[in-house]
Each structure stands twice: as C-alpha cells, then as structure tokens.
Scaffold this motif. Structure first.
Motif, short mmCIF file in Angstrom:
data_model
loop_
_atom_site.label_atom_id
_atom_site.label_comp_id
_atom_site.label_asym_id
_atom_site.label_seq_id
_atom_site.Cartn_x
_atom_site.Cartn_y
_atom_site.Cartn_z
N GLY A 289 0.80 -1.22 0.00
CA GLY A 289 0.00 0.00 0.00
C GLY A 289 0.82 1.26 0.00
N VAL A 290 2.06 1.15 0.39
CA VAL A 290 2.95 2.33 0.35
C VAL A 290 3.70 2.32 -0.97
CG1 VAL A 290 4.98 3.42 1.37
CG2 VAL A 290 3.25 2.37 2.85
N GLU A 291 3.68 3.45 -1.63
CA GLU A 291 4.31 3.50 -2.95
C GLU A 291 5.35 4.61 -2.99
OE1 GLU A 291 2.90 3.65 -7.64
OE2 GLU A 291 1.49 4.01 -6.00
N ALA A 292 6.59 4.23 -3.04
CA ALA A 292 7.65 5.23 -3.16
C ALA A 292 7.61 5.81 -4.56
CB ALA A 292 9.00 4.61 -2.87
N LEU A 293 7.72 7.15 -4.66
CA LEU A 293 7.57 7.80 -5.97
C LEU A 293 8.77 7.55 -6.86
CD1 LEU A 293 5.84 11.16 -5.05
CD2 LEU A 293 4.85 8.91 -5.46
N ARG A 294 9.91 7.44 -6.22
CA ARG A 294 11.12 7.11 -6.98
C ARG A 294 12.20 6.70 -5.98
NH1 ARG A 294 11.22 12.70 -6.32
NH2 ARG A 294 9.36 12.84 -7.57
N ALA A 295 13.20 5.97 -6.48
CA ALA A 295 14.31 5.56 -5.61
C ALA A 295 15.09 6.81 -5.20
CB ALA A 295 15.23 4.59 -6.35
N PRO A 296 15.44 6.93 -3.93
CA PRO A 296 16.11 8.14 -3.47
C PRO A 296 17.52 8.25 -4.03
CG PRO A 296 16.03 6.53 -1.71
CD PRO A 296 15.22 5.96 -2.84
N GLU A 297 17.86 9.42 -4.51
CA GLU A 297 19.22 9.67 -4.97
C GLU A 297 20.05 10.31 -3.86
OE1 GLU A 297 19.72 11.16 -9.07
OE2 GLU A 297 17.55 11.39 -9.04
N ALA A 298 19.36 11.01 -2.97
CA ALA A 298 20.09 11.67 -1.89
C ALA A 298 19.41 11.34 -0.56
CB ALA A 298 20.17 13.16 -2.15
N ASN A 299 19.05 12.36 0.21
CA ASN A 299 18.54 12.07 1.55
C ASN A 299 17.05 12.28 1.74
OD1 ASN A 299 18.98 14.87 1.32
ND2 ASN A 299 19.12 15.10 3.55
N ALA A 300 16.31 12.32 0.62
CA ALA A 300 14.86 12.49 0.71
C ALA A 300 14.16 11.29 0.10
CB ALA A 300 14.43 13.76 -0.01
N VAL A 301 13.11 10.85 0.79
CA VAL A 301 12.25 9.79 0.25
C VAL A 301 10.86 10.37 0.05
CG1 VAL A 301 11.25 7.52 0.67
CG2 VAL A 301 13.58 8.03 1.45
N PHE A 302 10.34 10.21 -1.13
CA PHE A 302 8.98 10.66 -1.43
C PHE A 302 8.12 9.41 -1.62
CE2 PHE A 302 11.41 14.37 -2.21
CZ PHE A 302 10.56 15.44 -2.00
N ALA A 303 7.02 9.35 -0.92
CA ALA A 303 6.18 8.16 -1.02
C ALA A 303 4.72 8.55 -0.87
CB ALA A 303 6.56 7.15 0.05
N SER A 304 3.91 7.72 -1.39
CA SER A 304 2.47 7.93 -1.27
C SER A 304 1.92 6.91 -0.28
CB SER A 304 1.87 7.77 -2.67
OG SER A 304 0.54 7.40 -2.60
N LEU A 305 1.17 7.38 0.70
CA LEU A 305 0.62 6.49 1.73
C LEU A 305 -0.88 6.30 1.50
CD1 LEU A 305 2.27 7.92 4.99
CD2 LEU A 305 3.16 6.22 3.38
N PRO A 306 -1.39 5.16 1.92
CA PRO A 306 -2.83 4.95 1.79
C PRO A 306 -3.60 5.99 2.62
CG PRO A 306 -1.70 2.88 2.31
CD PRO A 306 -0.70 3.99 2.48
N PRO A 307 -4.84 6.26 2.22
CA PRO A 307 -5.65 7.27 2.92
C PRO A 307 -5.70 7.00 4.42
CG PRO A 307 -6.77 6.54 0.93
CD PRO A 307 -5.55 5.69 1.08
N GLY A 308 -5.53 8.06 5.19
CA GLY A 308 -5.64 7.95 6.64
C GLY A 308 -4.34 7.61 7.33
N THR A 309 -3.41 7.09 6.60
CA THR A 309 -2.16 6.64 7.21
C THR A 309 -1.37 7.80 7.81
OG1 THR A 309 -2.08 4.93 5.51
CG2 THR A 309 -0.10 5.25 6.83
N ALA A 310 -1.22 8.85 7.03
CA ALA A 310 -0.46 9.99 7.51
C ALA A 310 -1.07 10.55 8.78
CB ALA A 310 -0.41 11.07 6.42
N GLN A 311 -2.36 10.66 8.76
CA GLN A 311 -3.09 11.18 9.93
C GLN A 311 -2.79 10.34 11.17
OE1 GLN A 311 -4.72 13.76 10.49
NE2 GLN A 311 -5.76 13.25 12.41
N ARG A 312 -2.83 9.02 11.00
CA ARG A 312 -2.58 8.13 12.15
C ARG A 312 -1.14 8.27 12.66
NH1 ARG A 312 -6.42 5.08 9.31
NH2 ARG A 312 -4.87 4.06 7.99
N LEU A 313 -0.23 8.41 11.71
CA LEU A 313 1.17 8.57 12.12
C LEU A 313 1.37 9.86 12.91
CD1 LEU A 313 2.86 7.33 8.83
CD2 LEU A 313 3.13 6.27 11.09
#
Lengths: 353, 353, 353, 353
Positions: A289-313
C-alpha cells in the motif's frame, strides 16, 4: 520551567531538525576558548575556513558566511541582477516556494520566472529547453529581462543533477548572457550521491555562484556563499553588511565549518543521510500500500501512503511533510538519523497502513 | 593549518571581541543534546525564552530572535514606518554611522534625520528639544515625514539615559504621533548602571519596541526584538522570514538566552563590564597626559591620549578604537574583561605616554 | 528633419496609439493660458477635477493623479500591502505580464500570486473560487501572506466583470481580510458596456481603490488613483512624491480630465470605441477563415486568423498584437477609431486571408 | 464650477509656476495631429528629439525621457550605484532636501553623504576638497561606499559652476573611481549664464550622466536623462519602465522638446529668465533695507528683507519662498516673467518695507 534535555525521538520532517554534528560542535567550542578575537571575520578561524574552501574547490574563490539559506540565496541572486531583471527557476524551487519573497525583497523586485519540470527520475530539475524557452519568451521592455538561472542541488524533489545536466543548463544560460546560481542547501548530499569532485559540479560546469549549505549538513547556523568569479563579488562584503548578515562574533559562524571540512566530515555526514534514505526506501518497499515515488538519490524519500495513514502517524507523534494535494509525503533523513530510527518509523508506518 | 587555541590577550576595541559566557555556552550545548527539535522557533527552548522575557518585562510582549543588531534595528524600524517616512536619531547613532545603510535598505528608503547632541555628561543623547525641532522642521510632502524616534541605550558615547530622559523623549515623540524604538545593543549595561526595573526603562517610559542586545552581553550570536505593543508586530514573523533572519535551527539562537536570563546573568555580566570600565577610568586618572572625557556610566571609557601614544600602543598589539579627528580613543570592556587585563593595559598606556 | 505632421493610418495595436481627444486638448491648452499657477496640485484645476470625481462616484473619495498605469497600479498596490504580503491577480493581469516587475519594485518585493482563469465568455476574469483557493493555499510564514486582490476592468482579454461578479470577488477577499484593487485602465469601457453607475461598479461593490485610466480614454498622459476609503490613503501624497509621480506643473495632468468628465465625454469616448469593436467583429464574421474568439463586450476584438494572414497584414503596414502561441490576434479600438478605418482594415484582412 | 481662465498675476515662488512656452505648445499640439502613433517612444517625434540632443551635445549620447526631476535624478543615481553605496551631494542639494527620499527609494537604500558648502559667490557648490574628504572619511564596510558625486547646475542657491569647477570635481571623483551625475533642472540657465558649449559643461568636463531639465525651461511635463557613456545605460530602458516612468503616448513628452531645441529656444528662454533676475536684483538694490545676498548668476535672486516685509507681501497675494531661519527670501524668474511683473513686484516690496 526549562525545556527537557532528554533526547527527542528522531523525526523526518526536515534535515534541519537535527542538531550540530560533534565535529562542528568541537570547533564551535574551541573557537570560544580563544577569548578575545577580532570581530566581523577578521580572525584566523574565518581565514582558515576560506582557505579550506579554496582547497576544496581547487579555485581562488571568494567566500562569505551568512546566517541562513534565504539570505544566502537572496543576496547571491541580488548580486547577479538588478530589480528589472528576472531569475529563472523551477516551479518547486525553494526560492519560489519557501522564502516568503526573500529574493524579490533583497533584489528590490526581481521577478522569478517559473519553469515547469518533468515528473519521474528528473523530477524537480530544470531542463535546458525550459530555460531557453523562458529566456526567449519575451524580448520587450514590458517584461523583466532574464539575467540569472538558479538551480537547486539536490533538487527540492530529492533528485540530483548530474554534472552533464548542470553543464547543459549553464550552456543554455550563457548562450544568452545569463549567470548561473546554484542553491546548494544540500550540495553535500549531491556530491556524496555523485561521488564527483565539488569543482566538477560547480565552476567547471559553469556555475558562477554556489550557496553551500552548512546547516542541514551539521552546523548550528550558517551557509557559505562561494563566488567562483571574483568580478561578481565586487563589494559583496558591503551587501552582506547592509543586509544584516555580517556576524560580529564571526568565529562562531565560521569555525564550525572547520569541523565539516576537516577529514571530509561534510561528505561523511551527507553519505550517511543518503544511506539512511536508501534504508527507509527499502523498508517502505516492503510495506503493502505504500508506494515510493522514486528511488532516493540523496537524503529524501517521497512516497504515497494509503488514505488515513499519515493522519494516524501524526497522532502517534511522527513528524513529516505532507503535500496538500493528497497522499504524497516527504521523509528527510539527516546526518544523525540512526538506522534504528528508520526501522522504528518503518514499523510505525506498516502498522498505520 | 588550524588557528591557535590558546587564549588571546584581552583587548578593548569592542565588547564583541569576547566569546560567549559560560552560562550561554551551557544552554547552547544542552539544546544540542536534545537531538531532533522542531525548526523555525516552534520549539520548547524558544518558548521558554519568550516566557522568561515576558516575566522580565512584566508584560505580554511579543518577542522575535534575529541574528544581529543591524537586522534587529532595521527590521524594527521598518515595521514602524514606510519608505516615505523618516527616523529621528542622534548624529552618533549606530543606525546612522555603522550599519552601512541597513535601515534605509530594509525600509526601502526611509531617511534618517540626524540631531546634533550635546557634549559633556549627556553626550550622545537625544534631547526632547532636538527631537521636536526635527519633527517640526518640515511639514511639506517634499520631505519624508518623521514617524519614529530611535534612541540608543547605552548611547554610542557610553552615556546612559535616565528613565526620566527616556520619558521626556517619548513624550515629545508621542505628542506628534511618532513611535519610539530603543536600540538596546547594550541595554543590559544601562539597566545595570541605573539599577532600575527593565520595564521602567522601556514600555513604562513609552518605548514601543526594544532591540535587546544579546551578543555583547555574552551570546555567540543573536538579538531579541521585543514589541510591547502587539498591534505593531502584526505579521512581523513574515518580515523576519523574508529578510533572511529566521533561523531554521532556532534553538541555537534562543536557548543561549536562557543562560543570560536565568539567575540574572545578563545583569551580572553587564555589572562586571561596567565595573571594569570604572576600574580602567580610575587607572587612567593616574596617568599624566591622559584625559578621560567623562566618568564612565557603563562599559565604555573615552579618553584623550597624548600625540603618538595610540600609535605606540597599536604597535605593541593593543587594539582599541581611535576617532579620526585625533586623540580621542574608546576603550570598551566586556563581560569577561579581567581586572588584571585592565591593569596591564593601564601600565602599557602609562609606558606609551 | 522633423517628423511629418500628416495624420497616420489608424491602427489596432492598442488604444494608446490614439492622441488626445479634443475636449482634453481644449482644457490642456486652456490651463496653459492661466499663466502662473501654483505647483504640485495646489491649483484650481486640480481641485475642480477632484471635486468632479467625487460627484461622479457619489463619494468623498481621495483622488491622486499620477503619470501612467504602471505607477498607478504599483503605488496603489504598495499602499495596500507590505513587502512580505502577496497580491492575487489573474494570469493575464497587466500587473503580472506587462509592467516589468513594477508592482514588485514599488512594494519592495510583494509577490503576485497568479490564478488561472476560464476560457469562454468569462475569459480573463478572476473567480471567487480561484481567489479563495489562493488565499487558503498556504498559511505558513514561508510564503507571502495574501493581502490584496486586484482585478482588471475591462479584463486584458476584453471581457467585462458584471457588478455581481465584482461583488462576488470582493466578498471572497473581505471574508479573509484582503483588500481589493481595480486596475481600471479601461474602466470607462466597462462602464459604457454595462451602462451602470460608476459607484455601483466600484465602492458599492466592495472595491477599495480604483486606478481610473485616462490615457486610453483620450488624455495625453495620466491616470487617477481613487481611494474610496480615506484610511487607506494616509500619507499617500508622500508616497506619490517619493516615487517620482508628483507633477510640478500639475494642471497639465489634471486639467485635461475636465475635458473627459464634463458632459460625460469619457463615456462617449468609451461607447464609441466599444461600438467600433462591435463593428469590426461584425465585419470579421463575414470573412471565411477568420474566427472571432468571442463577441466583444468592450473595445477589444480577439480573433484567430488563418496561417500567414497576420504576416501579410504586417507587411502591408497594419499594426496589431499577435499572441506568441500562434494565430490569435488582438485588435483594439480607440476613442477616435473611425468606421471607415474599421472597414478598410476588414477589407485588408479579407484580402490577406 | 470651472477654474477661471484669465491670466493670473506672475509670481516668484518657482520657475515651475509658469506654463509651457509657445514653441513647446506648438509641437505638443502638432504631435497630436498625427493621429495614431506608435507607443512607448517608438515614434518619429521621439527619435527626432534624441537626434537633436545628440547634435546639441556633439556626442552619441543615450537619451531617455521621464516625467519629472525626482524620477530623472533618482533613476540616474540608481543606475550608477547599488544600495550599499553612497552618493555625495551638497547640503542644499535638491536630491537631499526636496525629493522626499526619492533617491533612497529608487536605489533601495543608498545613503546621501552631505557636504557643507561655502557661503558667498560659490554658495551651494561642492568643492573638490569636500568631495574628497567625504570619499576618504570612511573605508570600512560598516559605512556605505561612495560611488557617485552629484552636483546641481545651476545650484539650489542660484550660483553657477564654471567649466573648470565642474572639471575639478569630476577629477576628484574619478581619482577615486566615482561616477558623476549632474542634476540639470536648470541646466539651460547655467549654459545661458556661462555662454559655453553644452558639451564643455558636461561630458567634456567629466560628467557621466546629465538630467536635463525641461519643465522649468518651458515644457508642460518632462525631463531628459542623458547618458554620455552608453555602458552606464545598459538596460536603463527596463529600469524606466519598471519605475513607472515610461509614457505610453510618448510623443506628448518628447515632441515639446523639439520646441525647445529648435532655434535654440531653450537658450532664449533661459537667457530671458536670467535677465529678469538681473532686473529684479537691480530694482532691489535701490530699495533701502533690502539686501541681496549676492548678484544673480542665473534666474534666482536671494535677498534679505526687513522684518515683517515678507508677511505683508504675502498678505497682498505675492508668492515666493522664504527660508525658515528668518529674513532670507528666494525669488525665481521664469521663461515668461515679464519686465513689468518685475517692476510691479519691486514696487510692492518697496512699499512693504
């Protein structure tokens, strides 16, 4: 009541949540032990750092220390153009989106011309085509004349310009008489990612001025503005002073840089942060359910989380940056991010999904 | 080659030659031990200092931390006027003589109107009469409209406004609708000299905004801008951000203030510096040919040396500020100036005469 | 060699190609006949125009005369916000596209936030939804705080906001504490198109400041800045003076307005220009291959020409504005455009197709 | 109610009380008769004036037309320095005393450094010594670096720099790398007084940029900025546009200059004004109790009146400028001042004494 001094949980909102690294702390405190020291940069610490910078870049560059990235970028850009000129940047450039109009303020009105950038592995990067299109878009005096291209290395989307990509952009700029500025808030992470010589990524690739980020790399406060062409830095010391960016007790701004530059700590810090991002990316790959937008080249990871996940975190006290337009999150790793923090965060995400 | 770490000889050029005091160093390093901390001032350290400031001033003041005095003064003044307004200051005011046009830059062109000041024990002080004369000098739109009075406490000539003198000036200003700003780069030394409540010397005496100096009092970097009228600080946080004065790792700017404010270290530091100036003054009294211009009220001693003396002292490595128009010298004492440094300097002066 | 004095062929590039109308020329020359007249606006002519403006708007408005539209808009916007604020405008707004960064310069860095606008009959118009979306987009101090909405009446795409549309936008703005500015370079054409009371289209609909265009309506030089809320114009006279916009021989800027306002010449001029645009539109309808983008509401006709047509017309000496992204042309009609000029141009277009 | 159109009594407050001269009125109206004309200066009228200027100065100068003197001076100065530079001027310079901070605004904060000037026949003039003293006064980065010297010709006290005096100042400036600007609001009166070639008084004497005043010489509105060094005018057209100083219907600003330049009307106008000042001076000599401060060199007479005289003259409707610090008055003569107006005024003064 004084704040608590126990160490807080490590977070992922930004790499500026971390403190200073031991090496910079060492030199910060050592500089203090010198007692009375000449003010305003006329001291040995500052001279040593400038010299170390020149060695690092194999160039007789002119180096200035200012307090933060907004000031570094804004003053550098202002030195490259006049109020009726314009600055070409990407649509996600920090100077456009997160400096509250600082570049416009310091330059007394220069306009930022925003280029759309691609998605995918070159996300957040300017292209020579986009730069040239903006240069050629208008040629009349009713629109500010393009005079500078600014690129961010690493980009705000975590990607890294290759040396060739930097060169292609500076070629396009210089073909039309524009100057090139590099916002290097995370320059160290880019060099670490590419494994190249800092000189190759900057002046040898056509960059005129680099804002070399120290804060996110482990300093308590401060960035360096590095001019590779000394004609461009004429009277820049006055500009810095007038703009409220000249530290009287300069040693406290400059000396910690010795901690970064000595023994290539700056690179070690950056490599570590990059590795932690890679580790987080790998952990995320394993979470359904977690989808990384692209492999990290440096120190940032961009990912898409399922609905509600961010809120719970967030409710569990985790801190990270969430894009307004739903789902996409940014997780930044710092010089001090520990593997176990990555793992704990990954576990929390998996549980929250 | 790295700078030496043995302690240098103590000097008298400025109180910003000193490092940070142990108390601020303690909190600086303690703040670092917290690991990850929210950025941009959204942290417990910063909140604690703001609260401590409010207690110190017995007021619900609005407090901002910026990097240096030029920025503090310039941003505060810019928040009190528009570009077509003017700011009344003394002819020796730091904003006029030593900020490289910072106030004009941040305000986009506000003019400083300079009042001559008296000699003698009130040297360097604005008077209500001089302020009012400048307010009334011009009333037409071809000249910038006076909108702010700024006074420096302690003054650049080492004198200290009494509470009554501050009140007299703010009364004159407010009778004509002007706001009042206090450049308090050495506010601590003034409070120490007067033995008064900080509130009595500021908002109770009609001061709208205080730039409370931390650097010269023992911080590594940073000043506080204290608004006593919250209507005047509307959106000031944006102003600070745009102007490149918002620290991302704010704790390193704010936490050291805890060292100053806790147990009234700020006052102890100032009292010590003031006492050292008094000691130097007394030593100078005993040297034939040296003429102190006035008894020190705070931490500056102004004296006239016989011809050639200053030159000889410089050749021996002593550092102090000499006025262009011959003879007059300024000797500043800091929070860390030692009695034996005073004595050694006095011996050197006596020998050089 | 002096320029020729025979009348040139009428063109369609802009309504500022036209000269001054006879009525304004009359008053211009009459004002000259008065001999010595007080300078800087302290004269009877200027007072008469201000009074006429107040009658026109049924309001005790505060009126200032400046030299051109860039200055009028920039000074008005600067008076409504600070450098760290932002101004919401449409993506085709003249302040964004054709004033060379004037608004950013006069405000010392305020950012323009650009809203996309619809195509079709409301082309070029802001919508309350787009305005509100921009207001709510960011709430943090890293981005300039929205403080003003500016709308252009008639729009740069020739459309006209109805009174209700203006009201809807000002409602959205004021719900969030923003001020509203109207760029009325062609305000006369809008009033003529709507047949409404000027007060209904401005302050009664929530507009705070109107830049009332005179140049395109038949003046030789000059625009009026009309403040409907006198609290907003405090010290605006100083702002105008400092910005180099105060005419010493003000009568030559103000008196020609009497020619416009007397007997509603301003409306007659605008109605004529609007009618000529309608005539051109009708002529174009009859030419195969030419596609008018929409029926003209005021004095601009937008049409798409077959490939090569524009080029051929230019070679024949016709002047008009062509959009970069191919085919679309703008034809402006002025207060003095003659029916036979329209017809001749239509014939030329038909031949060039 | 419309203003009266009978001619007013001639006054002496300023030479900008006069209207436009017949020659400029002729070309103003002639330009109108051309119907549609390209905007923004891309017209034959403007080109003709630029060409005439180049002939007048025997130089390939770059000429721009702006709306008034504040703008001309401020834009010219801004083009010669940066915000952290300073401009040296006399203490009575118009840029310092009567432009409401315009130079500081347009340059985003450049400081004016004010030199005291002598009394007597060189009143109001800068001296090379004073200029050099200001250049050398400070060499540190805490004070704005001098970059420009500006001198006013004729001075604000009515005196005229000789060619040699201009040269002496430009020599002093250039020895230290400074540029030289001439505020020529009354340049015509100076040339008329000296009987010299305009080139000798400007670029041949080391002046880089001249603001050539048209308004006081007989134009309705407008000044010319003349760059003798085209490297200094790079992108100046953009600066003018951004600053709201580019007229759309430029012919109305430029064409009237043809009236001044053709047949040397500008010189005839200036000579007449100068002669009228001489006449007034001679009349004043005959009035007991009235003391002229010096013989007029151009079109200004400065005189001291007995107590109460000025007040009585004002009550009779006479208008002139009175210095705050008692007794001293300025009487300006214009291109249209009639001998009988001089005589009537002298009679009135004699009666009022």
């Amino acid at each position: 009541m004084m704040p608590r001094v126990t160490e807080n949980r490590q977070q992922f909102a930004s790499d500026n949540l971390a403190g200073m690294c031991p090496e910079s702390a060492y030199w910060f405190n050592l500089a203090n032990a010198s007692g009375h020291v000449p003010a305003y940069g006329d001291d040995e610490w500052t001279e040593s750092v400038c010299q170390a910078m020149r060695e690092l870049f194999h160039a007789d560059c002119d180096v200035y220390f200012v307090f933060n990235g907004t000031a570094a970028n804004s003053l550098a850009l202002a030195s490259l153009c006049q109020s009726y000129h314009s600055v070409i940047c990407s649509h996600v450039a920090h100077v456009e989106t997160d400096e509250c109009g600082g570049p416009e303020f310091f330059s007394n009105g220069s306009k930022l011309l925003v280029a759309e950038t691609a998605d995918g592995e070159d996300a957040g990067k300017l292209t020579p085509e986009a730069v040239e299109a903006l240069i050629l878009k208008r040629k009349d005096i009713h629109y500010p004349k393009p005079k500078v291209v600014t690129l961010t290395q690493t980009t705000e989307l975590g990607t890294v310009y290759t040396v060739e990509q930097v060169r292609a952009i500076t070629d396009a700029a210089k073909a039309h008489g524009l100057r090139v500025h590099m916002d290097g808030a995370r320059f160290a992470n880019a060099v670490a990612a590419l494994g190249c010589d800092p000189a190759d990524l900057t002046w040898r690739a056509g960059v005129d001025v680099l804002c070399f980020g120290g804060t996110k790399n482990g300093l308590p406060v401060g960035e360096a503005v590095v001019f590779f062409d000394r004609k461009l830095s004429e009277d820049f010391a006055y500009r810095v002073k007038q703009a409220g960016q000249l530290a009287s007790k300069m040693r406290f701004i400059s000396a910690p840089w010795l901690g970064l530059l000595e023994d290539d700590t700056w690179l070690a810090n950056a490599r570590h942060a990059n590795a932690m991002a890679r580790r987080l990316y790998e952990r995320l790959q394993a979470i359904p359910g977690v989808e990384a937008l692209r492999a990290p080249e440096a120190n940032a990871v961009f990912a898409s989380l399922p609905p509600g996940t961010a809120q719970r975190l967030r409710e569990q006290g985790w801190s990270f940056y969430e894009f307004i337009a739903g789902g996409g999150c940014r997780f930044m790793c710092a010089w001090d991010t520990r593997p176990e923090s990555i793992d704990a965060f990954a576990v929390a995400i998996a549980a929250a999904v």
